[in-house]
Scaffold this motif. Structure first.
Motif, PDB file in Angstrom:
ATOM      1  N   HIS A 191     -14.241  -9.510 -25.238  1.00 41.83           N
ATOM      2  CA  HIS A 191     -13.228 -10.272 -25.912  1.00 41.83           C
ATOM      3  C   HIS A 191     -13.759 -11.613 -26.371  1.00 41.83           C
ATOM      4  O   HIS A 191     -13.916 -11.862 -27.667  1.00 41.83           O
ATOM      5  CB  HIS A 191     -11.821 -10.353 -25.270  1.00 41.83           C
ATOM      6  CG  HIS A 191     -10.909 -11.078 -26.187  1.00 41.83           C
ATOM      7  ND1 HIS A 191      -9.619 -10.799 -26.044  1.00 41.83           N
ATOM      8  CD2 HIS A 191     -11.060 -12.202 -26.834  1.00 41.83           C
ATOM      9  CE1 HIS A 191      -9.008 -11.556 -26.950  1.00 41.83           C
ATOM     10  NE2 HIS A 191      -9.837 -12.410 -27.400  1.00 41.83           N
ATOM     11  N   HIS A 235     -16.206 -13.107 -30.127  1.00 42.93           N
ATOM     12  CA  HIS A 235     -15.629 -14.163 -30.985  1.00 42.93           C
ATOM     13  C   HIS A 235     -17.206 -15.023 -31.320  1.00 42.93           C
ATOM     14  O   HIS A 235     -17.044 -15.954 -32.230  1.00 42.93           O
ATOM     15  CB  HIS A 235     -14.969 -15.277 -30.266  1.00 42.93           C
ATOM     16  CG  HIS A 235     -13.478 -14.681 -30.298  1.00 42.93           C
ATOM     17  ND1 HIS A 235     -13.063 -13.984 -31.173  1.00 42.93           N
ATOM     18  CD2 HIS A 235     -12.625 -14.510 -29.128  1.00 42.93           C
ATOM     19  CE1 HIS A 235     -11.740 -13.653 -31.064  1.00 42.93           C
ATOM     20  NE2 HIS A 235     -11.540 -13.837 -29.706  1.00 42.93           N
ATOM     21  N   HIS A 276      -9.101 -12.150 -34.575  1.00 42.30           N
ATOM     22  CA  HIS A 276      -8.862 -10.796 -33.853  1.00 42.30           C
ATOM     23  C   HIS A 276      -8.354  -9.754 -35.112  1.00 42.30           C
ATOM     24  O   HIS A 276      -7.586  -9.106 -34.855  1.00 42.30           O
ATOM     25  CB  HIS A 276      -7.446 -10.871 -33.176  1.00 42.30           C
ATOM     26  CG  HIS A 276      -7.770 -11.982 -32.011  1.00 42.30           C
ATOM     27  ND1 HIS A 276      -6.799 -12.807 -31.255  1.00 42.30           N
ATOM     28  CD2 HIS A 276      -8.733 -12.176 -31.103  1.00 42.30           C
ATOM     29  CE1 HIS A 276      -7.102 -13.311 -30.597  1.00 42.30           C
ATOM     30  NE2 HIS A 276      -8.410 -13.064 -30.083  1.00 42.30           N
ATOM     31  N   HIS A 325      -6.942 -17.130 -24.812  1.00 41.99           N
ATOM     32  CA  HIS A 325      -7.261 -18.468 -25.324  1.00 41.99           C
ATOM     33  C   HIS A 325      -6.208 -19.031 -26.286  1.00 41.99           C
ATOM     34  O   HIS A 325      -5.258 -18.288 -26.610  1.00 41.99           O
ATOM     35  CB  HIS A 325      -8.553 -18.501 -26.145  1.00 41.99           C
ATOM     36  CG  HIS A 325      -9.098 -17.397 -26.862  1.00 41.99           C
ATOM     37  ND1 HIS A 325     -10.379 -16.639 -26.939  1.00 41.99           N
ATOM     38  CD2 HIS A 325      -8.272 -16.862 -27.591  1.00 41.99           C
ATOM     39  CE1 HIS A 325     -10.108 -15.877 -27.660  1.00 41.99           C
ATOM     40  NE2 HIS A 325      -9.135 -15.627 -28.350  1.00 41.99           N
TER      41      HIS A 325
HETATM   42 ZN    ZN Z   1      -9.907 -13.909 -28.902  1.00 41.88          ZN
END
Ligand code: ZN
Length: 113
Positions: free
Chosen positions: A68, A72, A78, A110
């Protein structure tokens, strides 16, 4: 003498580097320490920080957080691309995400989630 914690940490960091090279993510440092509100964070300089309680989770959930976060590096949100990459590498990632939320429900992956 190394403690179990040290061994788990080393194993976790090895997983981070494995995924980082797979995604060609530029990672300059990986640290694992207690974090109060988040599971993970990264800086644009390539510094990754993961919450120490991840060490207690099973491998698939550790991978969920690692993948995940590393995605980024390439995809800031997302959206559709991020979702298809998650699925390509982790399979049913939504199920893993739900499981993770159940483990500790006061922590977000986050802030921008
Ligand atoms: Zn994320």
């Amino acid at each position: 003498m190394s403690t179990t914690m040290d061994r788990d940490k080393a194993k976790f960091k090895a997983r981070v580097h494995y995924w980082a090279s797979k995604f060609e993510a530029h990672v300059t440092s990986v640290s694992v320490r207690p974090m109060r509100t988040k599971w993970a964070s990264y800086s644009t300089a390539g510094r990754l920080t993961f919450d120490a309680s991840l060490l207690e989770l099973r491998d698939e959930l550790q991978d969920y957080v690692i993948v995940h976060e590393l995605l980024h590096f390439h995809v800031p949100n997302h959206g559709k691309l991020w979702k298809s990459l998650m699925r390509a590498h982790l399979g049913d990632y939504e199920k893993l995400g739900n499981e993770l939320e159940k483990v500790v429900n006061n922590k977000a992956l986050h802030r921008n989630r």
